[in-house]
Design a protein around this motif. Structure first.
Motif, mmCIF file in Angstrom:
data_model
loop_
_atom_site.group_PDB
_atom_site.id
_atom_site.type_symbol
_atom_site.label_atom_id
_atom_site.label_comp_id
_atom_site.label_asym_id
_atom_site.label_seq_id
_atom_site.Cartn_x
_atom_site.Cartn_y
_atom_site.Cartn_z
ATOM 1 N N TRP A 192 -11.240 5.016 -0.829
ATOM 2 C CA TRP A 192 -9.876 4.506 -0.696
ATOM 3 C C TRP A 192 -9.588 3.575 -1.863
ATOM 4 O O TRP A 192 -10.407 2.734 -2.222
ATOM 5 N N SER A 193 -8.424 3.705 -2.439
ATOM 6 C CA SER A 193 -8.020 2.795 -3.500
ATOM 7 C C SER A 193 -7.731 1.421 -2.902
ATOM 8 O O SER A 193 -7.420 1.297 -1.710
ATOM 9 N N ALA A 223 -13.348 -12.394 8.641
ATOM 10 C CA ALA A 223 -13.804 -12.013 7.305
ATOM 11 C C ALA A 223 -14.850 -10.913 7.376
ATOM 12 O O ALA A 223 -14.889 -10.007 6.531
ATOM 13 N N LEU A 224 -15.707 -10.985 8.417
ATOM 14 C CA LEU A 224 -16.705 -9.932 8.607
ATOM 15 C C LEU A 224 -16.034 -8.591 8.872
ATOM 16 O O LEU A 224 -16.377 -7.572 8.267
ATOM 17 N N ALA A 225 -15.053 -8.606 9.768
ATOM 18 C CA ALA A 225 -14.328 -7.365 10.064
ATOM 19 C C ALA A 225 -13.644 -6.829 8.813
ATOM 20 O O ALA A 225 -13.668 -5.623 8.532
ATOM 21 N N GLY A 226 -13.023 -7.743 8.055
ATOM 22 C CA GLY A 226 -12.361 -7.318 6.834
ATOM 23 C C GLY A 226 -13.322 -6.755 5.804
ATOM 24 O O GLY A 226 -13.024 -5.749 5.150
ATOM 25 N N SER A 227 -14.503 -7.376 5.667
ATOM 26 C CA SER A 227 -15.470 -6.902 4.675
ATOM 27 C C SER A 227 -16.104 -5.581 5.095
ATOM 28 O O SER A 227 -16.359 -4.709 4.251
ATOM 29 N N LEU A 228 -16.364 -5.410 6.408
ATOM 30 C CA LEU A 228 -16.906 -4.129 6.875
ATOM 31 C C LEU A 228 -15.898 -3.005 6.657
ATOM 32 O O LEU A 228 -16.260 -1.903 6.238
ATOM 33 N N ALA A 229 -14.638 -3.300 6.956
ATOM 34 C CA ALA A 229 -13.594 -2.304 6.702
ATOM 35 C C ALA A 229 -13.484 -2.000 5.215
ATOM 36 O O ALA A 229 -13.253 -0.850 4.814
ATOM 37 N N SER A 262 -10.916 -8.675 3.326
ATOM 38 C CA SER A 262 -10.362 -7.405 2.861
ATOM 39 C C SER A 262 -10.307 -7.334 1.342
ATOM 40 O O SER A 262 -10.785 -6.378 0.729
ATOM 41 N N TRP A 263 -9.716 -8.362 0.710
ATOM 42 C CA TRP A 263 -9.559 -8.252 -0.745
ATOM 43 C C TRP A 263 -10.784 -8.751 -1.500
ATOM 44 O O TRP A 263 -11.119 -8.214 -2.557
ATOM 45 N N ALA A 264 -11.494 -9.765 -0.967
ATOM 46 C CA ALA A 264 -12.649 -10.296 -1.691
ATOM 47 C C ALA A 264 -13.763 -9.264 -1.803
ATOM 48 O O ALA A 264 -14.486 -9.233 -2.805
ATOM 49 N N HIS A 316 -6.056 0.644 0.877
ATOM 50 C CA HIS A 316 -6.844 -0.169 1.794
ATOM 51 C C HIS A 316 -6.135 -1.480 2.140
ATOM 52 O O HIS A 316 -5.995 -1.848 3.314
ATOM 53 N N LEU A 317 -5.662 -2.217 1.131
ATOM 54 C CA LEU A 317 -5.076 -3.524 1.378
ATOM 55 C C LEU A 317 -3.713 -3.429 2.053
ATOM 56 O O LEU A 317 -3.309 -4.349 2.772
#
Length: 389
Positions: free
Chosen positions: A154-155, A139-145, A21-23, A159-160
Motif C-alpha cells: 500500500w502506498s 500507536a501499536l495498532a497504528g504501527s501494526l496496520a 500510522s505515519w511514523a 494507507h494514511l
C-alpha cells in the motif's frame, strides 16, 4: 461515572493511532520524496516545529475554550494532515504537511493531558500512566496496520487516508464525555509563581525533554535502523516500533500501581536506566533480534517518564486547572522533538544509525538526575509555602 475516564483513554488512543500510522511509514515516505537521512531529518523537523509552536500557546487557548473543543478541532486537523503527508511528493511539501500534523498533535497533546488531570482530580489519585497506555496501544495498532500496509504494498497515500478515517470514527462516539466542555473558575496564581519562574517545572520539563528525544528517535528512526543496519524488510522493520509501543503500553498499565507503590521519582530513575540499556543494545549489537529486544526494553524504561512528568506538572498547578503548567512542560519537551530528528539524522549521515542511537541512549540516561532534581525542587517549594503560611 467512568464515561469521562474511558473517553480520555480513547482520545489518547486516537492520538497514538495517528503517530503509529505515519511514523512507521518513514522508510516509504523517505523513498517517496527521494530523501537521504540528513535531508529526511530536516523534513521531520517540520512536525517538531509545529508541535512546539502549538504547545507554547495551547495552555491559554484551553483555558478559554475548554479541553473538549480543542480535542475535537485538533483531531479533525490531525486527520486531514495525515492525508497530506501520505500524498506529499517532494521534501518541501512533506515538511509542510508534517508542520501541520505537528501543530495539530501538539494542541491535542496538551488538551488531552489537561482532560486527564481533570479526571485524576475527580478520582483523587494519579492514573496518568493509564491514559498514556491508551496512547501506546493506539500507536501499536497504528504501527501494526502500517506494517500490514507496507507488506501489501500500500502506498503511504492510500494507507494514511484510511488511517485518518479510522481515527476520526473512533473519537466521535466518546467526544461528548471528554471533560472540559467550558472553562471552569480558577484562582489566579500568586505573583512570582508563573511557570517560567518555578525550578520544579523546569526540571520536570527536562525529564519530559529527554523522554521526548528518546521516544521520538524510536518512533522516527527505529524502522530505518532496522532496514539499513540490520537488513530487514520494511514490513519487519515496522515491528521494531510495534515492540517498543507494546511493551510501553503494558508497562504503563502497571504504572499507576508502581507510582503509588514506589513513588514517581523511583519509577523515573529505574526507567531511565532501563531505557538507556535498551537503546544501547539496539545500537551496539549487530543482530536484528537484539534490535527488537532493545527497543522493547526502551519502551519499558520510557513508559513512565512523559506521563509522570505531566501528572506532576498538573499537580504543581493545582491552584488552577494546570493548563499553563502542562503547556509549559510540554512546550519544553517538544524542543526534543524539534532538535532530535535532525541531530539523529545528522549523526547517522556522518557515521551510522548505531552511533546515532548511542547518543539517544545517553540522553535517556539523563532522565535520572533530572528526576532527582525535580523531587528536591518540589520539596523546597513545599517547605517555602509552609513557612509563608
Amino acid at each position: 461515572m467512568q464515561r469521562d475516564r474511558i473517553a480520555v483513554f480513547v482520545v489518547f488512543a486516537v492520538n497514538g493511532i495517528a503517530l503509529g500510522s505515519w511514523a512507521s511509514r518513514t522508510p516509504a515516505l523517505a523513498t517517496q520524496v527521494h530523501a537521504s537521512p540528513g535531508v529526511f531529518g530536516l523534513a521531520l523537523l517540520g512536525a517538531s516545529a509545529g508541535m512546539l509552536a502549538a504547545a507554547s500557546v495551547a495552555g491559554r487557548i484551553i483555558e478559554r475554550a475548554g479541553a473538549r473543543v480543542v480535542v475535537a478541532g485538533s483531531t479533525a486537523t490531525t486527520a486531514g494532515s495525515m492525508v497530506l503527508v501520505g500524498f506529499a511528493p517532494t521534501v518541501p511539501l512533506l515538511a509542510g504537511a508534517l508542520l501541520l500534523i505537528g501543530a495539530s498533535v501538539g494542541m491535542l497533546d496538551v488538551a488531552m493531558n489537561v482532560a486527564a488531570v481533570a479526571v485524576e482530580r475527580r478520582l483523587g489519585r494519579a492514573i496518568m500512566p493509564e491514559f498514556h497506555a491508551g496512547f501506546s496501544f493506539g500507536a501499536l495498532a497504528g504501527s501494526l496496520a502500517a506494517g500490514l500496509a507496507a507488506g501489501h504494498d500500500w502506498s503511504p497515500a492510500r494507507h494514511l487516508s484510511v488511517a485518518a478515517v479510522v481515527a476520526a470514527a473512533v473519537l466521535l462516539p466518546v467526544l461528548r464525555a471528554v471533560p472540559g466542555s467550558r472553562p471552569e473558575h480558577r484562582e489566579q496564581l500568586k505573583p512570582g509563581r508563573a511557570p517560567i519562574r518555578r525550578p520544579v517545572l523546569w526540571l520536570l520539563a527536562a525529564v519530559a525533554l529527554c523522554s521526548a528525544i528518546a521516544e521520538g528517535a524510536s518512533s522516527d528512526w527505529s524502522a530505518l535502523l532496522m532496514t539499513v543496519e540490520r537488513g530487514v524488510g520494511q514490513g519487519a522493520a515496522a515491528l521494531a516500533f510495534a515492540a517498543f509501543q507494546l511493551v510501553m503500553a503494558l508497562t504503563r498499565l502497571a504504572g499507576t500501581y508502581a507510582q503509588r507503590r514506589f513513588g514517581p521519582t523511583r519509577c523515573l530513575a529505574a526507567g531511565s536506566v532501563l531505557a538507556a540499556a535498551g537503546l544501547l543494545a539496539a545500537a551496539a549489537i549487530p543482530v536484528a533480534a537484539a534490535g527488537y529486544a532493545g527497543f522493547a526494553l526502551a519502551g519499558a524504561g520510557l513508559a513512565a517518564s512523559f506521563p509522570m512528568a505531566l501528572s506532576l506538572a498538573g499537580d504543581a498547578g493545582k491552584q488552577g486547572g494546570g493548563e499553563r503548567e502542562i503547556g509549559f512542560v510540554t512546550a519544553i519537551a517538544y524542543t526534543g522533538f524539534l532538535a532530535g530528528p535532525p541531530i539523529v539524522g545528522g549523526i547517522a549521515q556522518v557515521t551510522d544509525y548505531g552511533l546515532a542511537f548511542g547518543f539517544v541512549a545517553l540522553v535517556a540516561g539523563l532522565i535520572l538526575p533530572a528526576a532527582l532534581g525535580a523531587r528536591r525542587a518540589r520539596n523546597r517549594e513545599e517547605a517555602a509555602v509552609t513557612v509563608e503560611s
